[in-house]
Design a protein around this motif. Structure first.
Motif, PDB file in Angstrom:
ATOM      1  N   TYR A   1      -7.767   1.086  -5.197  1.00 33.77           N
ATOM      2  CA  TYR A   1      -7.245  -0.336  -5.167  1.00 33.77           C
ATOM      3  C   TYR A   1      -7.662  -1.255  -6.425  1.00 33.77           C
ATOM      4  CZ  TYR A   1     -11.733  -1.752  -3.576  1.00 33.77           C
ATOM      5  OH  TYR A   1     -13.273  -2.053  -3.264  1.00 33.77           O
TER       6      TYR A   1
ATOM      7  N   CYS B   1      -2.682  -0.757  -3.137  1.00 37.69           N
ATOM      8  CA  CYS B   1      -3.697   0.069  -2.680  1.00 37.69           C
ATOM      9  C   CYS B   1      -3.090   1.362  -2.393  1.00 37.69           C
ATOM     10  CB  CYS B   1      -4.304  -0.637  -1.495  1.00 37.69           C
ATOM     11  SG  CYS B   1      -5.511   0.425  -0.643  1.00 37.69           S
TER      12      CYS B   1
ATOM     13  N   GLY C   1       0.969  -1.183  -0.068  1.00 38.66           N
ATOM     14  CA  GLY C   1       0.239  -0.099   0.033  1.00 38.66           C
ATOM     15  C   GLY C   1       0.959   1.179  -0.134  1.00 38.66           C
TER      16      GLY C   1
ATOM     17  N   SER D   1      -7.107  -7.356  -2.254  1.00 44.09           N
ATOM     18  CA  SER D   1      -7.489  -5.961  -2.159  1.00 44.09           C
ATOM     19  C   SER D   1      -8.554  -5.670  -0.808  1.00 44.09           C
ATOM     20  CB  SER D   1      -8.482  -5.904  -3.692  1.00 44.09           C
ATOM     21  OG  SER D   1      -9.596  -6.777  -3.451  1.00 44.09           O
TER      22      SER D   1
END
Lengths: 376, 254
Positions: A112, A99, A54, A119
């Protein structure tokens, strides 16, 4: 001293159970297989949910380094940098991040790739992270706007509404939990159908009824032994499943935690509720079913009961909010309230349990009348 | 002593009037033979006596006490054995004795004492650790008999006790019934073997089409019907009463 007939029946009937290892193995098989399946699902999903990349993008006026210092400890899967929505879109599109959390002036947007299995976990963390950032920055309304903006930000055509996407783990866990519940119920009903009614059909029950012991005591003893058999099969099955999961993927097993605490405690809670529901339902069907003179009829009755219980259990999954309103379980106790609000998986089980308890009470009252009718 | 007054049993489910009017007197220290053709209502009467069925109307008294009010107490004094009632095949005779003895609130010492005595008499001792469902028909019947007599009942109700058994087992059971009679027990036998009645019974009751048509001593039966043997008396009574039913039936009064 007057002998306790219930204890005596339990003691004697248990000897019979001990001598039927094949029966016990068969009983163990259903929960064991279902739990192994559950453990496989959980460990598989956990492997996936713990592996994502992320990125958080901050505007120039906010120091990404300062934010990283504060937040990286709680969100180790996220990296923090300065950037805009365009940067985030590029990075997600070329797969360098799964993401992206984009902090803008009046909103926090989450991007995302919903086509990858990680996810949902990434999104869950991203939402928490967005909330924390909103607190750290200008105020609550800042974060609230995320949901208003979010659905319109489907620039990559990969985003899914956060409202509609549940945790993948919870979803799989709920479905498998329900399957186990139904399997255990059917297993339990099969046992109950063949137990007392089977004995009546084999004409071995009359000898017991002829004794001075009260029918209710004989039935209670037999039903308790039957419940113990089911409990044993279910418990050993679950324990084997949990142990299997720990051996199979120890790292993931140790890592699974959620807002309910350690997964072990969580699974024990599920286990206890599943057992309680199953045992109560079994007791109900055993007592009512015992009034039938033929196993075929008792099985038919149990099957019908199974359909009713299944529908009762499944219905709330489809209309959860409505059912909560219909059965205001959340008003019962703080514990139930927490559980019901936390995870709707519990609602059908509690509903079935409540209905089961009610039926059990009624069946105990009706059983003597039913037996009397049989003798007519 | 057992007194049965105008006993009636109607099965509501299939609207069958299995027992219409049965009145009998059965004394202690005697063997009472209950006779009747198939479907006459003997088994239903015996099931009512043993408390397995509740009569639709009529009364049953055990030593002057009505069955309905004292069912639990009376049940502890009864033994009921029929070919239809079986023991759980997964138990051994030893376990069955413990199980049923416990239900009759017998002490362990009393159970052991009675078990040894009965198992020895019926030749079960060497099979006491074997599962009941592995036994032959004769061995099963002997085990059932031993288990149902374990609590030393005062009243013994047997529905065709020697049916389908070999001659040796039949003799063993018959001699035990005579022993019980000598001990002053009240024994009720349902049988189709009229020879057995002649050899063993003191009194006899005959049921035809759900009605008791005779109740008296075995020696009274033949003379009362103006015939020479029990067989002839039974057939005469059956024909008279069965024909009566047929005539009523034709006139639509049933």
């Amino acid at each position: 001293m007057r002998k306790n007939h219930v204890l005596h029946v339990i003691k004697s009937e248990w000897k019979k159970t001990r001598k039927t290892p094949v029966q016990l193995v068969t009983m163990l098989l259903v929960p064991l297989l279902s739990v192994l399946f559950l453990s496989w699902c959980l460990s598989y999903v956990n492997v996936l949910v713990n592996r994502y990349k992320g990125t958080v993008y901050f505007p120039e006026e906010i120091s990404a380094e300062e934010m990283e210092e504060t937040l990286s400890e709680f969100y180790p899967d996220f990296s923090f940098r300065s950037g805009t929505m365009d940067d985030a879109q590029t990075r997600v599109a070329n797969g360098r991040t799964d993401c992206a959390v984009v902090v803008e002036e009046k909103a926090i947007r989450i991007l995302y790739d919903s086509s990858i299995l990680t996810s949902s976990a990434a999104l869950k963390d991203a939402k928490d992270l967005g909330l924390d950032i909103s607190y750290l920055l200008s105020g609550k309304e800042f974060y609230d706007e995320v949901y208003e903006i979010y659905p319109e930000t489907e620039t990559l055509d990969l985003s899914t509404s956060a409202d509609r996407l549940d945790s993948y783990l919870d979803r799989v866990g709920g479905v498998v939990g329900m399957i186990i519940f139904l399997m255990m119920s059917s297993n339990a009903m099969a046992i109950s159908a063949r137990s007392i009614t089977g004995e009546k059909e084999r004409q071995t029950f009359d000898t017991l009824v002829l004794s001075p012991a009260k029918l209710s005591k004989i039935l209670t003893g037999k039903v308790l032994v039957m419940m113990a058999e089911i409990f044993l099969s279910g418990f050993v099955g679950f324990a084997a499943g949990i142990a299997g999961m720990a051996v199979w993927s120890p790292k993931e097993f140790a890592a699974i935690t959620d807002n309910r605490g350690n997964v072990f405690v969580w699974m024990l809670v599920v286990l206890a509720i599943l057992f309680a529901a199953t045992l109560v339902i079994t007791a109900v069907f055993s007592v009512i079913g015992s009034a039938f003179a033929q196993t075929k009829k008792a099985s038919l009755f149990s099957s019908a009961g199974m359909v009713i219980v299944s529908v009762t259990a499944m219905l709330p999954s489809f209309i959860d909010a409505e059912v909560i309103r219909m059965f205001p379980l959340s008003n019962w106790t703080p514990l139930l309230k927490d559980l019901c609000e936390d995870d709707f998986t519990f609602t059908p089980i509690f509903t079935a349990l409540a209905i089961g308890l009610l039926l059990f009470g009624l069946s105990m009252i009706l059983s003597s009348a039913l037996w009397e009718r049989r003798s007519e | 002593m057992i007194t049965i007054e105008h006993l009636k049993k109607t099965f509501k489910k299939n609207k069958v009037e299995a027992v219409k009017d049965v009145s009998l007197e059965i004394f202690d220290g005697q063997i009472f033979a209950l006779l009747g053709p198939n479907g006459a209502g003997k088994t239903t009467t015996m099931r009512m006596l043993s408390t397995l069925l509740t009569p639709t109307s009529g009364k049953i008294f055990f030593d002057g006490k009505e069955l309905g009010e004292n069912e639990e107490k009376i049940r502890s004094r009864i033994a009921f054995l029929t070919n239809e009632i079986r023991l759980d095949g997964q138990f051994t005779p030893d376990e069955l004795a413990d199980y049923y003895g416990g239900l009759y609130e017998m002490t362990s010492e009393k159970i052991n004492e009675r078990r040894d005595e009965l198992f020895e008499y019926f030749g079960i001792s060497e099979f006491r650790k074997r599962r009941y469902d592995t036994f032959s028909t004769g061995m099963k019947q002997k085990t059932s008999l031993a288990i149902c007599l374990l609590h030393d009942p005062d009243t013994i109700i047997f529905d065709e006790p020697t049916n389908g058994l070999d001659i040796l087992t039949q003799q063993l059971i018959e001699s035990y019934l005579l022993k019980l009679k000598e001990e002053g027990k009240c024994i009720i036998l349902s049988t189709h073997i009229l020879d057995l009645v002649g050899r063993m019974a003191d009194r006899v009751g005959i049921i035809v089409d759900g009605r008791s048509v005779f109740c008296g001593t075995v020696s009274e039966l033949a003379p009362s019907q103006g015939v020479e043997t029990i067989d002839q008396a039974f057939i005469k009574l059956y024909k008279e009463n069965h024909e009566e039913k047929a005539i009523i039936g034709r006139h639509g009064k049933e």
